[in-house]
Design a protein around this motif. Structure first.
Motif, PDB file in Angstrom:
ATOM      1  N   TRP A 216       0.832  -1.189   0.000  1.00  0.00           N
ATOM      2  CA  TRP A 216       0.000   0.000   0.000  1.00  0.00           C
ATOM      3  C   TRP A 216       0.871   1.246   0.000  1.00  0.00           C
ATOM      4  O   TRP A 216       1.941   1.282   0.594  1.00  0.00           O
ATOM      5  CB  TRP A 216      -0.930   0.010   1.209  1.00  0.00           C
ATOM      6  CG  TRP A 216      -2.021  -0.981   1.086  1.00  0.00           C
ATOM      7  CD1 TRP A 216      -3.025  -0.984   0.178  1.00  0.00           C
ATOM      8  CD2 TRP A 216      -2.218  -2.143   1.886  1.00  0.00           C
ATOM      9  NE1 TRP A 216      -3.830  -2.077   0.346  1.00  0.00           N
ATOM     10  CE2 TRP A 216      -3.355  -2.803   1.396  1.00  0.00           C
ATOM     11  CE3 TRP A 216      -1.529  -2.700   2.957  1.00  0.00           C
ATOM     12  CZ2 TRP A 216      -3.834  -3.967   1.939  1.00  0.00           C
ATOM     13  CZ3 TRP A 216      -2.008  -3.867   3.498  1.00  0.00           C
ATOM     14  CH2 TRP A 216      -3.154  -4.488   2.999  1.00  0.00           C
ATOM     15  N   GLY A 217       0.380   2.282  -0.653  1.00  0.00           N
ATOM     16  CA  GLY A 217       1.084   3.542  -0.635  1.00  0.00           C
ATOM     17  C   GLY A 217       2.205   3.632  -1.645  1.00  0.00           C
ATOM     18  O   GLY A 217       3.021   4.522  -1.583  1.00  0.00           O
TER      19      GLY A 217
ATOM     20  N   ASP B 182     -13.671  15.865   8.900  1.00  0.00           N
ATOM     21  CA  ASP B 182     -13.065  17.149   8.536  1.00  0.00           C
ATOM     22  C   ASP B 182     -14.009  18.311   8.825  1.00  0.00           C
ATOM     23  O   ASP B 182     -13.801  19.416   8.355  1.00  0.00           O
ATOM     24  CB  ASP B 182     -12.635  17.152   7.074  1.00  0.00           C
ATOM     25  CG  ASP B 182     -13.807  17.049   6.109  1.00  0.00           C
ATOM     26  OD1 ASP B 182     -14.961  16.845   6.570  1.00  0.00           O
ATOM     27  OD2 ASP B 182     -13.579  17.167   4.894  1.00  0.00           O
TER      28      ASP B 182
ATOM     29  N   PRO C 278      -5.474  13.395  -0.374  1.00  0.00           N
ATOM     30  CA  PRO C 278      -5.781  13.356   1.061  1.00  0.00           C
ATOM     31  C   PRO C 278      -6.754  12.222   1.365  1.00  0.00           C
ATOM     32  O   PRO C 278      -7.536  11.820   0.505  1.00  0.00           O
ATOM     33  CB  PRO C 278      -6.418  14.723   1.322  1.00  0.00           C
ATOM     34  CG  PRO C 278      -6.940  15.160   0.001  1.00  0.00           C
ATOM     35  CD  PRO C 278      -6.030  14.561  -1.035  1.00  0.00           C
ATOM     36  N   PRO C 279      -6.714  11.692   2.568  1.00  0.00           N
ATOM     37  CA  PRO C 279      -7.645  10.615   2.919  1.00  0.00           C
ATOM     38  C   PRO C 279      -9.079  11.131   2.914  1.00  0.00           C
ATOM     39  O   PRO C 279      -9.334  12.309   3.189  1.00  0.00           O
ATOM     40  CB  PRO C 279      -7.207  10.205   4.329  1.00  0.00           C
ATOM     41  CG  PRO C 279      -6.476  11.393   4.857  1.00  0.00           C
ATOM     42  CD  PRO C 279      -5.858  12.079   3.678  1.00  0.00           C
ATOM     43  N   MET C 280      -9.993  10.266   2.558  1.00  0.00           N
ATOM     44  CA  MET C 280     -11.414  10.625   2.549  1.00  0.00           C
ATOM     45  C   MET C 280     -11.870  10.838   3.988  1.00  0.00           C
ATOM     46  O   MET C 280     -11.520  10.044   4.868  1.00  0.00           O
ATOM     47  CB  MET C 280     -12.248   9.509   1.908  1.00  0.00           C
ATOM     48  CG  MET C 280     -11.951   9.298   0.438  1.00  0.00           C
ATOM     49  SD  MET C 280     -12.459  10.692  -0.573  1.00  0.00           S
ATOM     50  CE  MET C 280     -14.222  10.603  -0.393  1.00  0.00           C
TER      51      MET C 280
ATOM     52  N   ASP D  12      -1.091   8.591  -4.799  1.00  0.00           N
ATOM     53  CA  ASP D  12      -1.027   8.404  -3.354  1.00  0.00           C
ATOM     54  C   ASP D  12      -0.980   9.725  -2.592  1.00  0.00           C
ATOM     55  O   ASP D  12      -1.052   9.743  -1.379  1.00  0.00           O
ATOM     56  CB  ASP D  12       0.180   7.562  -2.958  1.00  0.00           C
ATOM     57  CG  ASP D  12      -0.002   6.115  -3.348  1.00  0.00           C
ATOM     58  OD1 ASP D  12       1.008   5.421  -3.459  1.00  0.00           O
ATOM     59  OD2 ASP D  12      -1.142   5.689  -3.554  1.00  0.00           O
ATOM     60  N   ASP D  13      -0.825  10.835  -3.299  1.00  0.00           N
ATOM     61  CA  ASP D  13      -0.757  12.127  -2.642  1.00  0.00           C
ATOM     62  C   ASP D  13      -2.136  12.673  -2.296  1.00  0.00           C
ATOM     63  O   ASP D  13      -2.247  13.729  -1.677  1.00  0.00           O
ATOM     64  CB  ASP D  13      -0.014  13.138  -3.521  1.00  0.00           C
ATOM     65  CG  ASP D  13       1.447  12.756  -3.700  1.00  0.00           C
ATOM     66  OD1 ASP D  13       1.982  12.058  -2.815  1.00  0.00           O
ATOM     67  OD2 ASP D  13       2.037  13.147  -4.717  1.00  0.00           O
TER      68      ASP D  13
ATOM     69  N   LYS E 260     -14.160  10.646   7.241  1.00  0.00           N
ATOM     70  CA  LYS E 260     -15.066   9.595   7.739  1.00  0.00           C
ATOM     71  C   LYS E 260     -16.277  10.243   8.399  1.00  0.00           C
ATOM     72  O   LYS E 260     -16.161  11.274   9.044  1.00  0.00           O
ATOM     73  CB  LYS E 260     -14.339   8.718   8.743  1.00  0.00           C
ATOM     74  CG  LYS E 260     -13.163   7.976   8.141  1.00  0.00           C
ATOM     75  CD  LYS E 260     -12.606   6.972   9.124  1.00  0.00           C
ATOM     76  CE  LYS E 260     -11.377   6.280   8.652  1.00  0.00           C
ATOM     77  NZ  LYS E 260     -11.385   5.754   7.329  1.00  0.00           N
TER      78      LYS E 260
END
Length: 101
Positions: free
Chosen positions: A20-21, A62, A29-31, A26-27, A33
């Motif tokens: 992974w990654g 967020d 941002p995470p989704m 891969d840059d 939650k």
């Protein structure tokens, strides 16, 4: 034999963890939650035989918000007092009462 199987499983998980990654994109941002769903009004008060609309708002990690009113399945905790359709956002009062147990 069991000791070797555990060791191989651990090695396999470590190897997969390294996969992974490593790739294009891969840059990103995470989704965010979903952390909660807010129902408004929280405790509606309406006269018997009348109705009111309710809404559901998802709150994300967020601190963003989204209207999910049409995506939730509505139910009444006390159908003797009020009803609501599973796919609607309108609660109808049947008799005087409240939503407290």
């Amino acid at each position: 034999m069991l000791r070797h199987a555990k060791y191989l499983a651990l090695v396999g998980l470590i190897a997969l963890g390294g996969c992974w990654g490593s790739g294009i994109g891969d840059d990103a941002p995470p989704m965010p939650k979903r952390t909660s769903i807010e129902i408004t009004p929280a405790h509606p008060s309406i006269a018997a035989g009348t109705s009111t609309q309710v809404a559901a708002t998802a709150i994300y990690s967020d601190n963003s918000h989204a209207d999910v009113t049409t995506q939730v399945a509505w139910t009444s905790s006390n159908t003797a007092v009020a009803t609501i359709g599973a796919a609607t956002d309108t609660a109808v009062s049947v008799t005087p009462g409240n939503d407290h147990a």
